[in-house]
Design a protein around this motif. Sequence first.
Motif, PDB file in Angstrom:
ATOM      1  N   LEU A 164      49.941  36.527  44.010  1.00 55.01           N
ATOM      2  CA  LEU A 164      50.144  35.734  42.806  1.00 55.01           C
ATOM      3  C   LEU A 164      49.013  34.748  42.572  1.00 55.01           C
ATOM      4  O   LEU A 164      48.618  34.482  41.451  1.00 55.01           O
ATOM      5  CB  LEU A 164      51.468  34.948  42.923  1.00 55.01           C
ATOM      6  CG  LEU A 164      52.627  35.508  42.092  1.00 55.01           C
ATOM      7  CD1 LEU A 164      53.944  34.996  42.615  1.00 55.01           C
ATOM      8  CD2 LEU A 164      52.437  35.126  40.649  1.00 55.01           C
ATOM      9  N   LEU A 165      48.518  34.208  43.627  1.00 58.40           N
ATOM     10  CA  LEU A 165      47.491  33.181  43.486  1.00 58.40           C
ATOM     11  C   LEU A 165      46.205  33.749  42.888  1.00 58.40           C
ATOM     12  O   LEU A 165      45.613  33.195  41.968  1.00 58.40           O
ATOM     13  CB  LEU A 165      47.196  32.553  44.851  1.00 58.40           C
ATOM     14  CG  LEU A 165      48.137  31.433  45.272  1.00 58.40           C
ATOM     15  CD1 LEU A 165      47.799  30.938  46.671  1.00 58.40           C
ATOM     16  CD2 LEU A 165      48.052  30.284  44.269  1.00 58.40           C
ATOM     17  N   LEU A 217      37.386  44.190  32.705  1.00 57.57           N
ATOM     18  CA  LEU A 217      36.444  45.303  32.792  1.00 57.57           C
ATOM     19  C   LEU A 217      37.170  46.627  32.964  1.00 57.57           C
ATOM     20  O   LEU A 217      36.813  47.642  32.361  1.00 57.57           O
ATOM     21  CB  LEU A 217      35.496  45.087  33.973  1.00 57.57           C
ATOM     22  CG  LEU A 217      34.305  44.180  33.740  1.00 57.57           C
ATOM     23  CD1 LEU A 217      33.450  44.148  34.991  1.00 57.57           C
ATOM     24  CD2 LEU A 217      33.483  44.642  32.560  1.00 57.57           C
ATOM     25  N   LYS A 218      38.187  46.568  33.794  1.00 56.75           N
ATOM     26  CA  LYS A 218      38.927  47.806  34.034  1.00 56.75           C
ATOM     27  C   LYS A 218      39.590  48.291  32.759  1.00 56.75           C
ATOM     28  O   LYS A 218      39.556  49.485  32.445  1.00 56.75           O
ATOM     29  CB  LYS A 218      40.012  47.558  35.094  1.00 56.75           C
ATOM     30  CG  LYS A 218      39.530  47.619  36.507  1.00 56.75           C
ATOM     31  CD  LYS A 218      40.711  47.567  37.449  1.00 56.75           C
ATOM     32  CE  LYS A 218      40.385  46.610  38.581  1.00 56.75           C
ATOM     33  NZ  LYS A 218      41.574  46.304  39.393  1.00 56.75           N
ATOM     34  N   VAL A 219      40.201  47.355  32.078  1.00 60.73           N
ATOM     35  CA  VAL A 219      40.880  47.763  30.848  1.00 60.73           C
ATOM     36  C   VAL A 219      39.885  48.322  29.844  1.00 60.73           C
ATOM     37  O   VAL A 219      40.118  49.345  29.199  1.00 60.73           O
ATOM     38  CB  VAL A 219      41.642  46.570  30.238  1.00 60.73           C
ATOM     39  CG1 VAL A 219      42.180  46.921  28.879  1.00 60.73           C
ATOM     40  CG2 VAL A 219      42.763  46.145  31.161  1.00 60.73           C
ATOM     41  N   PRO A 267      39.641  33.428  37.463  1.00 65.87           N
ATOM     42  CA  PRO A 267      38.747  33.966  36.423  1.00 65.87           C
ATOM     43  C   PRO A 267      38.097  35.285  36.817  1.00 65.87           C
ATOM     44  O   PRO A 267      37.986  36.194  36.009  1.00 65.87           O
ATOM     45  CB  PRO A 267      37.695  32.871  36.245  1.00 65.87           C
ATOM     46  CG  PRO A 267      38.316  31.638  36.771  1.00 65.87           C
ATOM     47  CD  PRO A 267      39.295  32.041  37.807  1.00 65.87           C
ATOM     48  N   THR A 268      37.702  35.352  38.054  1.00 64.16           N
ATOM     49  CA  THR A 268      37.030  36.590  38.443  1.00 64.16           C
ATOM     50  C   THR A 268      37.987  37.773  38.387  1.00 64.16           C
ATOM     51  O   THR A 268      37.618  38.870  37.973  1.00 64.16           O
ATOM     52  CB  THR A 268      36.448  36.466  39.858  1.00 64.16           C
ATOM     53  OG1 THR A 268      37.410  35.807  40.677  1.00 64.16           O
ATOM     54  CG2 THR A 268      35.160  35.700  39.835  1.00 64.16           C
ATOM     55  N   GLU A 269      39.199  37.507  38.809  1.00 66.78           N
ATOM     56  CA  GLU A 269      40.166  38.595  38.764  1.00 66.78           C
ATOM     57  C   GLU A 269      40.426  39.045  37.341  1.00 66.78           C
ATOM     58  O   GLU A 269      40.519  40.229  37.033  1.00 66.78           O
ATOM     59  CB  GLU A 269      41.493  38.135  39.400  1.00 66.78           C
ATOM     60  CG  GLU A 269      41.512  38.256  40.898  1.00 66.78           C
ATOM     61  CD  GLU A 269      41.277  39.678  41.349  1.00 66.78           C
ATOM     62  OE1 GLU A 269      40.481  39.882  42.292  1.00 66.78           O
ATOM     63  OE2 GLU A 269      41.850  40.605  40.744  1.00 66.78           O
TER      64      GLU A 269
END
Lengths: 186, 489
Positions: A40-41, A54-56, A46-48
């Motif tokens: 959850l954290l 990007l994946k989407v 932001p990077t996540e």
Amino acid sequence: MMNPQRLSLSFSSTSYKYRFVQGFIRALKRINRQKLATSLLSRSSPTEIYKRYLKVKSAADASMASAVGLRRAWSRALLQRIRDQERINFGNKYYKYCPAGTRIRGKSTTFTMIRNIKRSSDDRNCKDQESINNGALGWKANELRKLVPGGEAMDMCNLLDETAHYIKCLATQVKLMKRIADFASA
Amino acid sequence: MQPCSREMQGMSSLLNASSSQISLEDLQQQQSQSSSSIQGSQIHQIHASHYEPPPSHDDFLEQMLSTLGPPSWADLGGQPGKVPWDTTTTVPDGNGPNNKPRDDETPDNVPAFPFDESANLASKFRNHQISGGCGSKSAAAAAAAMMLQHQLMLARGGGAAGAGETGLVPMPLSLSNGEFDRSQNDVVDGSSSDVTLRFKHCTMDSALDLWPALVRRRTSFTILRHAIDFGGSMAAQQNYGASGPAMNQTQAPSGSSGAQPAQPRPRVRARRGQATDPHSIAERLRRERIAERMKALQELVPNANKTDKASMLDEIIDYVKFLQLQVKVLSMSRLGGAAAVAPLVADMSPEGNGGDCIQANSNGGTHGRTSNGNTNNNQTASSNDTMTVTEHQVAKLMEEDMGSAMQYLQGKGLCLMPISLATAISTATCHTRNPMINNNHHHPPIGSNGEGPSSPSMSVLTVQSATTGNGAAAADGSVKDAASVSQPW
């Protein structure tokens, strides 16, 4: 499925739409599962978020390109680019991602290369191509080449052709994504 | 002879009823218009007594006849006092019927031709044309001869004459006169020439219309006669018409499509002022292909009324960038939690195109806005309080429905526009608003939902200030155009 070589009115986007939506929703589901799997954290860092974005985005592009199939130079180039990117970024597990499959890999790249090389060499004799490249239209054509995937090795004629199809597909993609977003948020 | 003449009259009456008696009408028109020049007193005798004016094909023939120059029938046959279809003089071949004097060539004499000699007649007609006339002019007549032969073959009942047709048809093609070849090719192949098209159309029409009558052999004499007359007269007219620019037209198609004629000597005559080498032809084809692709693209790209290729390309490039930007934004919107705008903003290049109407709905929109609002409010500190209120209002409206947001704005006399356009207008109209412009520049065009409301509001602000500052109604009008671009979706 109609002949996608024809530029004008007869762009049958129904089958494209269907396949695009299928592929895209499948990819979204997969991404969501990954999102749930992470802690959850770290989920909202932001990077996540950026990575997920990007994946989407690549999911959208890939599903669009595979909906079009390998008939168009831009879709082939786009699929190739995505596969390379995913390999670099995320390792080998994303190879299965593109529904187009790996069977086309070897043949399509060589075919594309050969075809493009042939095209560009055919036009070397043509003074008109040079005049276009050198004149005011030249750098504009190069700009367009940068935008359209796979446009680097194309002459003006095919470039315009691919651009028209690419624009159509992009517009369809945007429309569908908007509708999905509306549906998801409602 | 007697039965033939009876049949002839029967056939003539039958033919009178048909509508495709082009030869009659044109001959009669010839008589009326240029009776003095044509040695058509003979024609008068021949035709006036037997035929009636056909009801149709007026416009075509009038066009043909309007191109009539001073007729020089002498040029056709190379011999004064002869008409094109007179094959009696130059041909050394000593067929009895062919040597009849011109005056006697009435329909009554036609049945004197045995059917086999009709083919001879046609071939002699062709030969006459070749030997007598100047190349390009006789080409039309020779083409007529070819058509005649086709009709002959039709008259012979089609199937069995297939071999004969192939035997006869290539004959004119292998003639030694090179110029004749080419111009004949032009006329025959120049399907893009109106003259030739109509000519072909008429011959085929007349042939096809007479087709039911062609079944019976004995009627074929009249058909042949009609065909020859028609072909001859049409050839004559075509020559006159072709002496002018039509000549270039008939030759131009072969010049432009040099690969088409499958003749033994495909020499191509160029249009005036254009080279004939295959490179220029290929270039021309390429340019045409590019032009048609540009036209297709013009339909796709909205607001593409530019006629210039360069500006059209600019529009295309902008539109592609815009669409790609939209895809990015939409894929961003789905992630929810759009709080992390910074890395995203860094990723996206500052493009002003998508600044107005990309407002994706998402659950995380409010979060994003509040977190971004702080950063943005510093920049909008210079704005009026009323503007921030409007901003929030517009942002709220945008979340629900784009259309209502637009209506709200328009009700206030504002509209949305891309930031690039806004900056362009503001620099053009009011130079005192530099701080505002700088704010716009620093401000990223679009990021996530958080950015969404603030950027259009910035542009809205600019528009309003520009409008109130200078009363630039024109700018407003043009701006509405820019905003309306985004309406379709």
